[in-house]
Design a protein around this motif. Structure first.
Motif, PDB file in Angstrom:
ATOM      1  N   VAL A  53      91.609  35.130  40.501  1.00  0.00           N
ATOM      2  CA  VAL A  53      92.993  35.252  40.052  1.00  0.00           C
ATOM      3  C   VAL A  53      93.465  36.702  40.144  1.00  0.00           C
ATOM      4  O   VAL A  53      94.521  36.987  40.692  1.00  0.00           O
ATOM      5  N   VAL A  54      92.667  37.640  39.615  1.00  0.00           N
ATOM      6  CA  VAL A  54      93.129  39.030  39.575  1.00  0.00           C
ATOM      7  C   VAL A  54      93.164  39.681  40.953  1.00  0.00           C
ATOM      8  O   VAL A  54      93.819  40.708  41.123  1.00  0.00           O
ATOM      9  N   ARG A  55      92.516  39.095  41.923  1.00  0.00           N
ATOM     10  CA  ARG A  55      92.561  39.653  43.278  1.00  0.00           C
ATOM     11  C   ARG A  55      93.750  39.160  44.094  1.00  0.00           C
ATOM     12  O   ARG A  55      93.947  39.599  45.221  1.00  0.00           O
ATOM     13  N   THR A  56      94.547  38.270  43.532  1.00  0.00           N
ATOM     14  CA  THR A  56      95.698  37.763  44.280  1.00  0.00           C
ATOM     15  C   THR A  56      96.794  38.824  44.325  1.00  0.00           C
ATOM     16  O   THR A  56      97.042  39.526  43.347  1.00  0.00           O
ATOM     17  N   GLN A  57      97.427  38.919  45.473  1.00  0.00           N
ATOM     18  CA  GLN A  57      98.492  39.898  45.647  1.00  0.00           C
ATOM     19  C   GLN A  57      99.654  39.612  44.698  1.00  0.00           C
ATOM     20  O   GLN A  57     100.260  40.529  44.151  1.00  0.00           O
ATOM     21  N   ALA A  62     103.026  41.591  40.387  1.00  0.00           N
ATOM     22  CA  ALA A  62     103.700  41.314  39.112  1.00  0.00           C
ATOM     23  C   ALA A  62     103.307  42.324  38.041  1.00  0.00           C
ATOM     24  O   ALA A  62     104.117  42.696  37.194  1.00  0.00           O
ATOM     25  N   LEU A  63     102.062  42.791  38.078  1.00  0.00           N
ATOM     26  CA  LEU A  63     101.585  43.758  37.087  1.00  0.00           C
ATOM     27  C   LEU A  63     101.742  45.203  37.547  1.00  0.00           C
ATOM     28  O   LEU A  63     101.319  46.120  36.859  1.00  0.00           O
ATOM     29  N   ALA A  64     102.339  45.415  38.713  1.00  0.00           N
ATOM     30  CA  ALA A  64     102.546  46.754  39.288  1.00  0.00           C
ATOM     31  C   ALA A  64     101.224  47.501  39.452  1.00  0.00           C
ATOM     32  O   ALA A  64     101.135  48.698  39.184  1.00  0.00           O
ATOM     33  N   VAL A  65     100.211  46.786  39.900  1.00  0.00           N
ATOM     34  CA  VAL A  65      98.909  47.404  40.137  1.00  0.00           C
ATOM     35  C   VAL A  65      99.000  48.287  41.374  1.00  0.00           C
ATOM     36  O   VAL A  65      99.584  47.899  42.385  1.00  0.00           O
ATOM     37  N   ALA A  66      98.459  49.480  41.283  1.00  0.00           N
ATOM     38  CA  ALA A  66      98.452  50.410  42.413  1.00  0.00           C
ATOM     39  C   ALA A  66      97.028  50.923  42.615  1.00  0.00           C
ATOM     40  O   ALA A  66      96.251  51.009  41.670  1.00  0.00           O
ATOM     41  N   ALA A  67      96.710  51.251  43.849  1.00  0.00           N
ATOM     42  CA  ALA A  67      95.382  51.799  44.137  1.00  0.00           C
ATOM     43  C   ALA A  67      95.214  53.127  43.422  1.00  0.00           C
ATOM     44  O   ALA A  67      96.147  53.928  43.360  1.00  0.00           O
ATOM     45  N   SER A 104      99.599  55.242  33.787  1.00  0.00           N
ATOM     46  CA  SER A 104      99.833  54.933  35.194  1.00  0.00           C
ATOM     47  C   SER A 104      99.066  53.673  35.559  1.00  0.00           C
ATOM     48  O   SER A 104      97.965  53.437  35.065  1.00  0.00           O
ATOM     49  N   SER A 105      99.630  52.849  36.438  1.00  0.00           N
ATOM     50  CA  SER A 105      98.906  51.662  36.899  1.00  0.00           C
ATOM     51  C   SER A 105      97.909  52.029  37.992  1.00  0.00           C
ATOM     52  O   SER A 105      97.223  51.177  38.508  1.00  0.00           O
ATOM     53  N   ALA A 106      97.833  53.313  38.338  1.00  0.00           N
ATOM     54  CA  ALA A 106      96.911  53.756  39.386  1.00  0.00           C
ATOM     55  C   ALA A 106      95.725  54.521  38.804  1.00  0.00           C
ATOM     56  O   ALA A 106      95.128  55.339  39.466  1.00  0.00           O
ATOM     57  N   VAL A 107      95.386  54.261  37.562  1.00  0.00           N
ATOM     58  CA  VAL A 107      94.275  54.951  36.914  1.00  0.00           C
ATOM     59  C   VAL A 107      92.982  54.195  37.194  1.00  0.00           C
ATOM     60  O   VAL A 107      92.913  52.986  37.006  1.00  0.00           O
ATOM     61  N   SER A 162      83.749  56.542  44.975  1.00  0.00           N
ATOM     62  CA  SER A 162      84.979  55.772  45.208  1.00  0.00           C
ATOM     63  C   SER A 162      85.432  55.154  43.900  1.00  0.00           C
ATOM     64  O   SER A 162      84.629  54.915  43.007  1.00  0.00           O
ATOM     65  N   ALA A 163      86.737  54.897  43.821  1.00  0.00           N
ATOM     66  CA  ALA A 163      87.287  54.285  42.600  1.00  0.00           C
ATOM     67  C   ALA A 163      87.316  52.789  42.758  1.00  0.00           C
ATOM     68  O   ALA A 163      87.297  52.250  43.828  1.00  0.00           O
TER      69      ALA A 163
END
Length: 163
Positions: A53-57, A62-67, A104-107, A162-163
């Motif tokens: 589920v969490v790997r779906t684009q 929707a959660l504004a996930v960023a690398a 930040s969503s990129a943390v 790597s993160a």
């Protein structure tokens, strides 16, 4: 994944309907809202433990996930000898990403640290990597710290973070 595999969505409260929930007793309304929040949080937690589920684009957008930002700083903070009788040492590493900002969503939450000894065949100039450590470390705080054990003095080591 299929819809049948997902946890059940929290049911609506049927006591009194929408109108009474919105315009009725404010103390009862607050209780209904608190219960809905608790049930929805439980549902969302059940979704988020599922890798499929969490790997779906769709969910990530929707959660504004960023690398996360790349690692900008890797430092060997010190060396410690391994136990008596061993010729090996332990490297103490500090790892810090570029621009790690709270909120930040990129943390990055964790870093993967891989240490490999480099063996070079002088006749063919071919390099072979022999992994000696592969670990995940918490990225909380100003700098994450890792211990890479079993390193021999004078050996060439490749460190990948790597993160």
């Amino acid at each position: 994944f299929g819809i049948a595999d997902l946890p059940a969505f929290p049911p609506r409260h049927s006591s009194g309907g929408v109108v009474s929930a919105l315009f009725g007793n404010s103390a009862r309304n607050a209780g209904v809202v608190a219960e809905r929040v608790r049930l929805f949080q439980r549902y969302f937690d059940a979704l988020c433990v599922r890798r499929d589920v969490v790997r779906t684009q769709c969910l990530q957008v929707a959660l504004a996930v960023a690398a996360p930002e790349p690692v900008s700083h890797l430092r060997v903070r010190g060396w410690c000898p391994d136990p008596i009788g061993s010729q090996a040492f332990t490297a103490l590493l500090d790892v810090r990403p570029e621009g790690q900002a709270l909120g930040s969503s990129a943390v990055a939450e964790t870093f993967r640290v891989v240490a490999s000894l480099i063996f070079r065949d002088l006749a063919t100039d071919h390099e072979e990597l022999c992994p000696v450590a592969d670990m995940w470390i918490s990225a909380r705080g100003a700098a994450a710290q890792a211990r890479v054990e079993g390193l021999k003095p004078g050996a060439q080591v490749e460190l990948t973070v790597s993160a």
